[in-house]
Design an enzyme around this catalytic site. Structure first.
Site, short mmCIF file in Angstrom:
data_model
loop_
_atom_site.label_atom_id
_atom_site.label_comp_id
_atom_site.label_asym_id
_atom_site.label_seq_id
_atom_site.Cartn_x
_atom_site.Cartn_y
_atom_site.Cartn_z
N LYS A 112 -0.40 -2.53 -5.50
CA LYS A 112 -0.66 -2.25 -4.09
C LYS A 112 -1.97 -2.87 -3.63
CE LYS A 112 2.30 0.95 -5.64
NZ LYS A 112 2.62 1.17 -7.06
N ASP B 129 -2.40 9.29 -12.67
CA ASP B 129 -1.66 8.15 -12.13
C ASP B 129 -2.49 7.56 -10.99
OD1 ASP B 129 0.14 6.29 -11.22
OD2 ASP B 129 1.77 7.70 -10.83
#
Length: 394
Positions: A243, A208
């Site tokens: 992000k 991830d």
């Protein structure tokens, strides 16, 4: 119809967002929601993103579908961003997905189709959504040791010992960098040992990669992913652009498959596209086109990297200031780990009662396990936050 249903449990993070919004206190501090915030408490639109959007709006001629696999230019630049030239392109297939969460979802379903009897292992602790997603895909879920609650660092001997006991019927989810929720990360040497463990045992890595560039830089943060992927014949990576490009609401991510050879890569990719077709049919293109535009343009990419570095350095500065403030006020090194952690999060190790007292007494909001979003710290109120934390643990 609906009388057969019971109410689903509320998402704790979303519930905390509602509580914070309803709190009338001007001095309240939001350390809960996992989004980057600037000095004004705003999640900004990066200037490189705004420029890319202007170019897109000026040249756009259609809003038609881009295909199940998504924006091909985006897929190509993401592959380069994640792997550079360390992985043969023929063995990789990339499909755009709705955010990093969407990428995880389709990859988990792909892996379940491939090996339904496998166990999916998660770090203890991990992002709260990992376990429900894995169970929803059909997996048996277990956990491996990761965080030492006494030292507030990675318990690497325990982690490695657990990984070494796994085998080909095990899938291991790794946080590529900036571990959520702890903020404690592996060193390059530890990543090398993890990669060697996968090579020995035949366990399968699911990485991830949600915060690339938020820790120590793009190259440094990508080390672990590249080390593991290059050590094994097969792996998958879920990438998020939310992000590092500030594109939270655009939902832009990528599901990446690395197979043994080109033939198996094609088969896995066909299954991925089949999963996407019956799930969301087509991915949204706006965020993907923004990222493609930035990464294909030398000047825009340089501007983006400068902005990303400023965000990263601000979070490191806030970590250092909070750690120093607590030490100065308590004459204790108990919270020095905050400065050593990287990414948006740190796990403070406060009991639930202290977390609740911080919220009700001081208007300081954090997740119930005492995870804080460092980017939410108002720089001019670091001392106040240190006082509030110390007051709750006396």
């Amino acid at each position: 119809m609906f009388e057969t249903l019971t109410k689903a449990p509320a998402d704790k993070i979303l519930a905390l967002m509602g509580e914070f919004a309803a709190d009338p206190r001007k001095e309240k501090i939001d350390l809960g929601v996992g989004v980057y915030k600037d000095e004004a408490g705003i999640t900004p639109i990066m200037t490189s993103v705004a420029k890319a959007e202007q170019r897109m709006n000026a040249s756009a001629k259609t809003k038609t579908y881009v295909g199940i696999s998504g924006n091909k230019g985006f897929n190509a630049v993401v592959r380069e961003l994640v792997f550079a030239d360390t992985v043969p392109a023929g063995r990789t297939r990339i499909m755009q997905a709705p955010g990093g969460t969407g990428a995880l979802a389709v990859l988990m379903e792909l892996l379940y189709r491939a090996k339904p009897g496998a166990t999916l292992w998660l770090s203890n602790p991990t992002w709260p959504n990992h376990a429900p997603m894995a169970k929803h895909a059909g997996f048996k879920v277990d956990s491996y040791p990761y965080f030492d609650t006494k030292t507030r660092a990675v318990d690497f001997p325990a982690m490695l010992a657990a990984l070494d006991k796994l085998g080909p019927n095990d899938i291991v989810l790794l946080h590529g960098c900036c571990h959520n929720p702890t903020g404690a990360n592996l060193t390059n040497e530890q990543w090398d040992q993890v990669a060697a463990s996968f090579k020995r045992t035949g366990a399968f890595p699911l990485i991830d990669l949600a915060y690339l560039g938020f820790g120590d830089g793009l190259e440094a943060d990508g080390y672990g992913t590249r080390a593991v992927v290059n050590a094994v014949p097969e792996s998958v990576v879920a990438f998020s652009g939310s992000k590092n490009f500030g594109l939270y609401r655009e939902r832009v991510g990528a599901a990446i498959v690395v197979a043994r050879d080109e033939a198996q890569a094609d088969i896995a990719n066909s299954q991925l596209m089949n999963i996407a077709r019956v799930t969301y049919s087509q991915p949204p293109d706006h965020g993907a086109e923004i990222i493609r535009t930035i990464l294909e343009d030398k000047d825009l990419r340089a501007e983006w990297e400068t902005e990303l570095a400023a965000m990263r350095n601000r979070m490191i500065r806030l970590r250092e200031k909070l750690s120093e403030a607590i030490k100065a006020k308590s004459n204790s090194a108990d919270f020095d780990f905050i400065a050593a952690h990287r990414g948006m999060f740190s796990l403070l190790g406060l009991p639930g009662e202290a977390v609740e007292n911080l919220k009700t007494g001081s208007g300081v909001y954090m997740i119930g396990d005492s995870r804080i979003n460092v980017a939410g710290i108002p720089e001019d109120r670091v001392g106040d936050l240190a006082d509030a934390i110390l007051a709750t643990i006396k």
